[in-house]
Design a protein around this motif. Structure first.
Motif, PDB file in Angstrom:
ATOM      1  N   GLY A  30       0.807  -1.219   0.000  1.00 34.68           N
ATOM      2  CA  GLY A  30       0.000   0.000   0.000  1.00 34.68           C
ATOM      3  C   GLY A  30       0.837   1.263   0.000  1.00 34.68           C
ATOM      4  N   THR A  31       2.061   1.186   0.518  1.00 33.76           N
ATOM      5  CA  THR A  31       2.935   2.356   0.579  1.00 33.76           C
ATOM      6  C   THR A  31       3.263   2.885  -0.805  1.00 33.76           C
ATOM      7  N   VAL A  32       3.455   1.994  -1.762  1.00 33.07           N
ATOM      8  CA  VAL A  32       3.797   2.394  -3.127  1.00 33.07           C
ATOM      9  C   VAL A  32       2.650   3.206  -3.735  1.00 33.07           C
ATOM     10  N   ALA A  33       1.444   2.684  -3.610  1.00 34.80           N
ATOM     11  CA  ALA A  33       0.279   3.386  -4.149  1.00 34.80           C
ATOM     12  C   ALA A  33       0.088   4.738  -3.455  1.00 34.80           C
ATOM     13  N   PHE A  34       0.338   4.766  -2.149  1.00 33.94           N
ATOM     14  CA  PHE A  34       0.164   6.015  -1.399  1.00 33.94           C
ATOM     15  C   PHE A  34       1.193   7.064  -1.824  1.00 33.94           C
ATOM     16  N   ALA A  35       2.431   6.637  -2.066  1.00 35.01           N
ATOM     17  CA  ALA A  35       3.471   7.575  -2.521  1.00 35.01           C
ATOM     18  C   ALA A  35       3.102   8.161  -3.877  1.00 35.01           C
ATOM     19  N   MET A  36       2.560   7.343  -4.772  1.00 37.98           N
ATOM     20  CA  MET A  36       2.127   7.839  -6.078  1.00 37.98           C
ATOM     21  C   MET A  36       0.975   8.827  -5.915  1.00 37.98           C
ATOM     22  N   PHE A  37       0.050   8.495  -5.034  1.00 41.55           N
ATOM     23  CA  PHE A  37      -1.076   9.397  -4.779  1.00 41.55           C
ATOM     24  C   PHE A  37      -0.595  10.748  -4.254  1.00 41.55           C
ATOM     25  N   VAL A  47       8.582  13.559  -5.879  1.00 38.30           N
ATOM     26  CA  VAL A  47       8.525  12.453  -6.835  1.00 38.30           C
ATOM     27  C   VAL A  47       9.848  11.699  -6.840  1.00 38.30           C
ATOM     28  N   ILE A  48      10.953  12.456  -6.907  1.00 36.72           N
ATOM     29  CA  ILE A  48      12.277  11.837  -6.955  1.00 36.72           C
ATOM     30  C   ILE A  48      12.564  11.076  -5.659  1.00 36.72           C
ATOM     31  N   VAL A  78      18.494  -7.590  -8.542  1.00 41.11           N
ATOM     32  CA  VAL A  78      17.696  -6.678  -7.709  1.00 41.11           C
ATOM     33  C   VAL A  78      18.062  -5.227  -8.007  1.00 41.11           C
ATOM     34  N   LEU A  79      19.362  -4.951  -8.145  1.00 42.58           N
ATOM     35  CA  LEU A  79      19.813  -3.592  -8.420  1.00 42.58           C
ATOM     36  C   LEU A  79      19.264  -3.086  -9.751  1.00 42.58           C
ATOM     37  N   ALA A  80      19.282  -3.942 -10.780  1.00 42.38           N
ATOM     38  CA  ALA A  80      18.765  -3.549 -12.093  1.00 42.38           C
ATOM     39  C   ALA A  80      17.271  -3.241 -12.022  1.00 42.38           C
ATOM     40  N   VAL A  81      16.532  -4.075 -11.296  1.00 44.32           N
ATOM     41  CA  VAL A  81      15.084  -3.845 -11.171  1.00 44.32           C
ATOM     42  C   VAL A  81      14.817  -2.584 -10.366  1.00 44.32           C
ATOM     43  N   ARG A  82      15.647  -2.331  -9.353  1.00 45.21           N
ATOM     44  CA  ARG A  82      15.495  -1.094  -8.564  1.00 45.21           C
ATOM     45  C   ARG A  82      15.589   0.130  -9.486  1.00 45.21           C
ATOM     46  N   PHE A  83      16.650   0.188 -10.292  1.00 42.46           N
ATOM     47  CA  PHE A  83      16.843   1.342 -11.173  1.00 42.46           C
ATOM     48  C   PHE A  83      15.730   1.440 -12.206  1.00 42.46           C
ATOM     49  N   ALA A  84      15.315   0.303 -12.741  1.00 49.29           N
ATOM     50  CA  ALA A  84      14.223   0.302 -13.725  1.00 49.29           C
ATOM     51  C   ALA A  84      12.941   0.847 -13.092  1.00 49.29           C
ATOM     52  N   PHE A 115       8.837   4.843 -12.347  1.00 48.21           N
ATOM     53  CA  PHE A 115       8.023   5.527 -11.339  1.00 48.21           C
ATOM     54  C   PHE A 115       8.077   7.042 -11.545  1.00 48.21           C
ATOM     55  N   GLU A 116       9.282   7.566 -11.693  1.00 52.85           N
ATOM     56  CA  GLU A 116       9.437   9.018 -11.780  1.00 52.85           C
ATOM     57  C   GLU A 116       8.922   9.564 -13.100  1.00 52.85           C
ATOM     58  N   HIS A 117       9.147   8.848 -14.197  1.00 52.09           N
ATOM     59  CA  HIS A 117       8.653   9.339 -15.487  1.00 52.09           C
ATOM     60  C   HIS A 117       7.126   9.324 -15.536  1.00 52.09           C
ATOM     61  N   VAL A 118       6.526   8.260 -15.014  1.00 49.63           N
ATOM     62  CA  VAL A 118       5.060   8.175 -15.008  1.00 49.63           C
ATOM     63  C   VAL A 118       4.462   9.290 -14.144  1.00 49.63           C
ATOM     64  N   LEU A 119       5.047   9.509 -12.961  1.00 50.92           N
ATOM     65  CA  LEU A 119       4.495  10.520 -12.071  1.00 50.92           C
ATOM     66  C   LEU A 119       4.724  11.928 -12.587  1.00 50.92           C
ATOM     67  N   VAL A 120       5.889  12.189 -13.155  1.00 44.78           N
ATOM     68  CA  VAL A 120       6.135  13.525 -13.733  1.00 44.78           C
ATOM     69  C   VAL A 120       5.143  13.783 -14.858  1.00 44.78           C
ATOM     70  N   MET A 121       4.880  12.761 -15.670  1.00 46.06           N
ATOM     71  CA  MET A 121       3.893  12.923 -16.741  1.00 46.06           C
ATOM     72  C   MET A 121       2.505  13.207 -16.157  1.00 46.06           C
ATOM     73  N   CYS A 122       2.154  12.473 -15.102  1.00 48.12           N
ATOM     74  CA  CYS A 122       0.854  12.691 -14.449  1.00 48.12           C
ATOM     75  C   CYS A 122       0.768  14.097 -13.863  1.00 48.12           C
ATOM     76  N   LYS A 123       1.875  14.589 -13.302  1.00 52.01           N
ATOM     77  CA  LYS A 123       1.901  15.932 -12.737  1.00 52.01           C
ATOM     78  C   LYS A 123       1.679  16.992 -13.819  1.00 52.01           C
ATOM     79  N   PHE A 124       2.340  16.805 -14.966  1.00 56.47           N
ATOM     80  CA  PHE A 124       2.171  17.759 -16.061  1.00 56.47           C
ATOM     81  C   PHE A 124       0.741  17.735 -16.590  1.00 56.47           C
ATOM     82  N   ILE A 125       0.175  16.547 -16.692  1.00 52.92           N
ATOM     83  CA  ILE A 125      -1.209  16.430 -17.178  1.00 52.92           C
ATOM     84  C   ILE A 125      -2.169  17.104 -16.200  1.00 52.92           C
ATOM     85  N   ALA A 126      -1.941  16.880 -14.880  1.00 47.96           N
ATOM     86  CA  ALA A 126      -2.797  17.492 -13.862  1.00 47.96           C
ATOM     87  C   ALA A 126      -2.681  19.017 -13.895  1.00 47.96           C
TER      88      ALA A 126
END
Length: 774
Positions: free
Chosen positions: A261-268, A622-623, A714-720, A725-736
């Motif tokens: 739930g923390t992930v969804a809350f951070a995005m929110f 976001v970052i 694990v490290l590769a998945v972390r960076f991915a 996460f940041e690109h999707v949220l920045v896009m959502c911020k610009f749209i909002a």
């Protein structure tokens, strides 16, 4: 005729005191004094001469001075002439940006009078070149203050400044009329921020309850609590091995804040921060349009007041010096390095404190040395914040003096950015260490990284997020609770102490039996007894200055930073902010209306550079939250284990839980000398010694301590994840931001209609003047 009269008034401004004598002898038409200066009666001739010189300069500007001596103090009541405000109104009318605010016609409000007189007092110089600020520093004058208006003060106390009005709507228009637009916009912003915290707080509580619901049944918690794994010593020389099951409580607490739930809350919260700012801009636009200050320009009003103060003044030229800018940049960098150095000192404290407490005679300290060191580090961090706040303010002011900007508004913006930057680094440097460096640079058994002769701290096998949560919770609770207590009790206690002295002095003033003095709406000059009693009442209130409102804004913007930047580690932060703000609004109101001297009303149309800072915090949130989820939390390692290394990924479909064995998978094995737990044995030499096996948190091979392929996966998945996460949220911020326009259509139409009405009025006046000439 009006223009001719104003021109005559401007000419009068350049006249001497003798030329203006008839004006000074006229009876006052305004019963309230605009300002009061207070000076101690002293035998120092130099101070007395400077006092008289300053008063003489004010009188040359046709300012009426009433002097009352009482109890070894001189009180100077200051009242500006009405002609001064006629000039101000005329200049507003012909200005570019301030010509439709409503102040250019009609009666001048007391808030406007105070603002203009405050500017004139601070821009009046005696023959030595000293202004009022310098005279106050040299104790030529003790203090200065503007007076509360009794009737309006009573109304605000009844409607707003009382604890029983905790959930009542704020009378923003009354606040604007009394304290000015700047204070009104602060309370308008704070109320809007508090209102929008409600959905964030509710969702944060739901995320917390989600973690609480699986408090005892989560398989990862059961794996820790039922484990028989022996863990490597936490420190050297004094620490022994310990059982993973001993940290059962710690694992439960970690799960409360480190779950899906923390992930969804951070995005929110990232999208919430953008929507909050965009909706605030709309909310602000409605009110500033209603107040007729939508196009208001502070720099232009400053020029107008310069002309009112001195018709022969010269405009302050814009200047830019690469040398000054370079010097300021270097000094800011050095200051930030100092602040980061203090954060490193806190790290050293925690590294040293944990092993020292582990050998304590108290069982609690011995068993919970790491946890106690985290708490003590947070408390020490809070103390550092309080000290550095004063240092940061002094440095910011000095840097602004070096810059020598051309207007008060520009200086205020520059000071705000510097002060916020210093405070942000002071508060968040240690949090960034805990979030992104703790447990990741400490090495491994046999090759530990040391600081001050001690091993660096390690993360708990359940993850590092709990350390970040503890640090945030302690700082946020201490900062909000203690700051509010101090903020309210200091002026309240001062009022209690001064009330006795004030009543004693008021008794010495005598009694007034004039009915006219008690009429609050009257325009009759009050007697000296009533004047002095009113001045004493205001004199004994807690002092307020230009920093009073700035401190409130800084406190709230820092709180906004806590609420958004590391919210992934502390979902209850919005709830704490909401509860605090409900009380903060009334606390600030009671303080401003009842406990402090009246703030100088300032006219503006926005909260200024704070908007830009809030936008920057939204991007940083976001970052930071992407990094917290991707690096600090165990969300990604759990995800990789579930779909790549766990029992379900291996096709064992009979398993009821895909996360079984996760804790054991995150641990690696080390070998210790059985007779000396501080001596770790190389894996290839373990057959030559009597060894004891222990586990530690890392992805390493037990044969040579090299990193496993799982670590790189694990490290590769972390960076991915972080990039996604940041690109999707920045896009959502610009749209909002695009979807929600800054200005409502209604406001645009109202402004268009106002401009049309004003132009029609000017056209009618033009035609009327032509017909009169004919």
């Amino acid at each position: 005729m009006f223009f001719k009269k104003v021109e005559e008034n401007i000419e009068l401004w350049g006249s001497t005191k003798d030329d203006a004598e008839p004006l000074l002898r006229s009876l006052p038409t305004h019963r309230t004094f605009d300002y009061v200066l207070v000076a101690d009666k002293v035998d120092n001739e130099q101070k007395t001469l400077r006092q008289e010189a300053f008063i003489a300069q004010l009188e040359k500007k046709n300012i009426h001075i009433t002097r009352i001596t009482h109890d070894n103090k001189d009180f100077f009541g200051i009242r500006a002439p009405s002609e001064m405000f006629e000039v101000y109104q005329y200049l507003l009318k012909v200005s570019d940006s301030c010509n439709c605010c409503g102040d250019e016609k009609g009666a001048v409000t007391q808030a406007t009078r105070i603002r203009i007189v405050h500017f004139i007092l601070h821009h009046t110089y005696i023959n030595t070149g000293e202004n009022l600020e310098e005279l106050l520093m040299k104790d030529v004058f003790e203090t200065m203050f503007c007076l509360h208006e009794r009737k309006q003060q009573k109304e605000l106390r009844k409607k707003w400044a009382r604890w029983t009005a905790l959930f009542s709507r704020q009378p923003v228009n009354d606040i604007k009329s009394y304290f000015g637009e700047k204070v009104a916009l602060y309370y308008l912003w704070l109320a809007w921020y508090t209102k929008l915290l409600v959905p964030a707080a509710i969702l944060g509580v739901i995320v917390f309850l989600y973690g609480l619901a699986f408090f005892n049944t989560n398989p990862l918690i059961k794996e820790v609590c039922e484990s028989n794994i022996t863990m490597c010593p936490r420190c050297e020389k004094r620490c022994g091995t310990w059982q993973l099951s001993d940290s059962c409580t710690y694992a439960k607490v970690t799960h409360l804040f480190d779950n899906e739930g923390t992930v969804a809350f951070a995005m929110f919260m990232a999208i919430w921060a953008t929507l909050f700012l965009e909706l605030w801009k709309r909310h602000r636009a409605k009110h500033v349009s209603k107040w007729k200050v939508y196009d208001w320009c502070e720099e232009e009003e400053e020029l107008i007041m310069e002309l009112v103060n001195d018709p022969n003044c010269k405009a302050k030229q814009f200047r830019h010096s690469y040398l000054r800018s370079t010097l300021v940049l270097i000094l800011v960098t050095l200051m930030l390095m100092l602040i980061i150095g203090l954060a490193h000192a806190l790290v050293v404290f925690r590294v040293v404190a944990a092993p020292l407490m582990s050998e304590s005679k108290w069982e609690f300290l011995k068993d919970n040395a790491n946890l106690v060191s985290v708490f003590l580090g947070a408390v020490l961090h809070y103390i550092t914040i309080q000290i550095m706040t004063r240092v940061n303010r002094w440095v910011s002011l000095k840097l602004c003096d070096i810059e020598k900007l051309n207007s008060l508004a520009a200086t205020e913006r520059s000071f705000t950015v510097k002060m916020f930057t210093f405070q942000f680094f002071t508060l968040f440097s240690s949090l960034f260490y805990v979030a992104f460096f703790l447990g990741r640079i400490n090495g491994h058994p046999g090759n530990y990284v040391r600081l001050a002769g001690h091993r660096l701290e390690e993360c708990h096998p359940s993850g590092c997020l709990t350390d970040l949560f503890i640090q945030m919770a302690v700082i946020m609770l201490l900062k909000q609770t203690l700051n509010n207590i101090v903020e309210f009790t200091v002026p309240w206690c001062k009022r209690l102490v001064n009330e006795k002295a004030a009543k004693k002095l008021e008794r010495k003033c005598g009694h007034c039996y004039r009915k006219a003095c008690r009429e609050e709406n009257g325009c009759i000059e009050p007697c000296d007894i009533c004047k002095h009693r009113e001045w004493l009442r205001n004199y004994h209130l807690a002092s307020s200055d230009a920093f009073s409102l700035f401190n409130e804004f800084l406190e709230m913007v820092i709180q906004f930073s806590f609420t958004t930047i590391f919210v992934a580690a502390f979902p209850l932060a919005p709830l704490l902010a909401l509860v605090n703000n409900i009380f903060e609004i009334r606390l600030d109101a009671i303080k401003m209306v009842r406990l402090e001297q009246r703030l100088v009303p300032k006219k503006t149309n926005d909260i200024g550079v704070w908007t830009k800072l809030l936008e920057a915090i939204g991007v940083l949130a976001v970052i930071a939250n992407g990094l917290v989820i991707g690096i600090t939390s165990d969300f990604i390692p759990r995800l990789v284990y579930r779909y790549h290394y766990g029992p379900c990924a291996k096709g064992k479909l009979d398993y009821t839980d895909c996360m079984e064995g996760y804790i054991n998978d995150t641990l690696s094995t080390a070998y210790m000398n059985s007779s000396n737990f501080d001596a770790f044995i190389n894996p290839w030499e373990r057959h030559n010694f009597s060894i004891t096996e222990c586990s530690y948190r890392d992805y390493r091979n037990e044969n040579d301590y090299s990193l496993k392929s799982q670590f790189w996966m694990v490290l590769a998945v972390r960076f991915a994840f972080i990039i996604l996460f940041e690109h999707v949220l920045v896009m959502c911020k610009f749209i909002a931001a695009w979807f929600v326009p800054d200005n409502p259509t209604q406001v645009k139409n109202e402004r268009l209609q106002d401009k049309l009405t004003r132009l029609k009025h000017e056209l009618r006046e033009k035609k009327l003047s032509k017909s009169t000439d004919v």
